[in-house]
Write an enzyme that holds these catalytic residues in place. Structure first.
Site, mmCIF file in Angstrom:
data_model
loop_
_atom_site.group_PDB
_atom_site.id
_atom_site.type_symbol
_atom_site.label_atom_id
_atom_site.label_comp_id
_atom_site.label_asym_id
_atom_site.label_seq_id
_atom_site.Cartn_x
_atom_site.Cartn_y
_atom_site.Cartn_z
ATOM 1 N N GLU A 85 0.467 -1.508 -0.012
ATOM 2 C CA GLU A 85 -0.215 -0.130 0.026
ATOM 3 C C GLU A 85 1.328 1.048 0.026
ATOM 4 O O GLU A 85 1.459 1.974 0.793
ATOM 5 C CB GLU A 85 -0.903 -0.159 1.271
ATOM 6 C CG GLU A 85 -1.721 -1.188 1.823
ATOM 7 C CD GLU A 85 -3.039 -0.777 2.645
ATOM 8 O OE1 GLU A 85 -3.889 -1.669 2.190
ATOM 9 O OE2 GLU A 85 -2.513 0.014 3.542
ATOM 10 N N CYS A 86 0.597 2.528 -0.686
ATOM 11 C CA CYS A 86 1.124 3.508 -0.831
ATOM 12 C C CYS A 86 2.331 3.129 -0.693
ATOM 13 O O CYS A 86 3.257 3.055 -1.222
ATOM 14 C CB CYS A 86 0.556 3.691 0.092
ATOM 15 S SG CYS A 86 0.694 6.123 -0.720
#
Length: 464
Positions: free
Chosen positions: A344-345
């Site tokens: 994620e990210c």
């Protein structure tokens, strides 16, 4: 048989806008009451990762997110009911301004009957303070109003001018002057010290500052001198108690054991710190064994079947991450073995070939995902998002200052609430071998089945 409701004093700490001092006041309240031996539970409205670090340090208790869309009203009610059974005081920090967003902090206060305590940066106003407070109180009929606290006040004379401007003096909860970590006060003290310092994604995490508790104590000491700080717990109970309804027992059904017998490794350190406690709880309820490791310090992954690389600040630690060649080799072996990775990210950025900082400096990274990330000075993505994956809808949000140019296939895109996914909209979900990566931050409890699919568990079709 339904459970009884639980009664506990509680307030929603809000403001007219971001940057007014909500987090400082909430953390100061938590620290002040905790020092007095009270059991305090703090919640954060909205998807923020960083403010809860300060609230957890201040209260000594876990801090969970509440969000009428991302986590859902039933989840919010259940968490508050559980907290009310075990604590003396509940604090909920709002997000942005009181009426900002859909649903807003005001929506939460209205649905749950939370009294509203407004924090207003009064550093550049006098009589207008009263008009602003009056507008916040009366803009939406039906909100319970606790009062208003003036922040960043220059002097006792300034504070008196602010109090005199209120239509109802009973709503005056006091004034906070600029406070520094060493206890100094005055117009420039807080600005110079940066009591709770910020950077591009929000507040600096409490774990990164060795004097974090001293900063909270300074804020708590300042708050203790205000009418709000001098209120006895009995006064809180008389004025601001809330009956938190018991959750529907049917809504608390156990999760399906979709990850039973699987070990999920989770990166957790200063570079990867954007982790919802509820996500870890969700993995465990699905039967997973969760093990943590530090990409900054550890030479290898722990034995695991799947890997979660959450968001954080890899851009601040890019050189150290790239220099950890043994860990990169361990990650490479994990991917080569076909074991799942959900990134994620910031976790996705670390997997890339390189990152270019805002000043133009380029730093190689792990190189396990094709592409390069570029940090910008302006926001590149912000807001609630949902991902349709494996026939399930996973809710979450996006918040990032970087962009990614990648040749990895896009296998899905997120969408805003109530909208359909469309090319070029939302955030891309990339797949490269066993890696799935996106700027999307997922709230795991919104769809455990989708999470299990991303981590190598069974794909469960949506029920008809």
């Amino acid at each position: 048989m339904s459970l009884p409701s639980a009664r506990c004093p509680a307030v929603l700490v809000t403001a007219p806008a971001s940057g007014q001092g909500k987090t400082t006041v909430t953390a100061a309240l938590a620290r002040m009451h905790t020092r007095q031996g009270r059991r305090v539970r703090v919640f954060k409205y909205g998807p923020d990762f960083l403010d809860p670090h300060w609230h957890q340090l201040a209260s000594g208790a876990p801090v969970h997110q509440l969000d009428l869309w991302m986590t859902g009203e039933a989840d919010a009610r259940a968490r508050l009911h559980a907290a009310a059974q075990e604590c003396d005081l509940i604090l909920v920090e709002g997000v942005m301004g009181l009426f900002d967003g859909a649903p807003s902090a005001a929506d939460l206060a209205e649905r749950l009957g939370l009294p509203v305590l407004a924090v207003v940066d009064a550093s550049a106003m006098a009589g207008t303070f009263g008009a602003l407070a009056f507008g916040l109180q009366h803009y939406r009929p039906g909100l319970r109003w606790a009062g208003v606290l003036a922040n960043r006040v220059a002097s006792s004379r300034h504070a008196q001018m602010l109090e005199d401007g209120l239509r109802e003096s009973a709503h005056w909860l006091g004034a906070l002057v600029h406070v520094s970590v060493d206890g100094a006060a005055g117009p420039q003290a807080g600005k110079a010290a940066g009591l709770l310092p910020e950077r591009h994604l929000g507040l600096v995490s409490a774990q990164e500052l060795p004097d974090g508790m001293a900063r909270l104590d300074a804020a708590a000491d300042a708050l203790a001198a205000t009418p709000l700080g001098q209120m006895a717990l009995a006064d809180w109970q008389a004025r601001w108690s809330v009956d938190f309804a018991a959750p529907d027992p049917a809504a608390d059904a156990p999760e399906a054991p979709l990850l039973q017998g699987r070990t999920v490794a989770v990166a957790r350190d200063a570079a990867f710190c954007f982790i919802y406690d509820a996500n870890i709880d969700c993995l465990r309820r699905m039967g997973a064994q969760v093990v943590f490791f530090s990409p900054l310090m550890d030479a290898a992954l722990p034995p695991c079947d799947a890997l979660w690389l959450p968001g954080g600040y890899p851009e601040l630690h890019a050189q150290q991450l790239a220099a950890n060649a043994p860990l990169r080799a361990s990650l490479q072996a994990h991917v080569a073995a076909g074991k799942p990775v959900w990134a994620e990210c910031g976790g996705m950025m670390a997997l890339c070939e390189s990152i270019t900082q805002a000043d133009g400096a380029c730093q190689p990274l792990w190189g396990l995902l094709p592409g390069a990330a570029t940090l910008q000075r302006r926001l590149a993505g912000l807001g609630p998002q949902q991902l349709d994956w494996g026939g399930q809808v996973l809710r979450g949000h996006t918040f990032h200052y970087s962009t990614l140019a990648s040749g990895a296939p896009e296998v899905a895109r997120t969408a805003r609430p109530g909208e359909a996914s469309a090319p070029g909209a939302g955030e891309a979900l990339y797949r490269h071998g066993s890696i799935h990566a996106s700027y999307f931050h997922a709230w795991f409890p919104s769809s455990p089945a989708a999470v299990a699919a991303l981590l190598g568990g069974p794909v469960v079709a949506e029920a008809p």
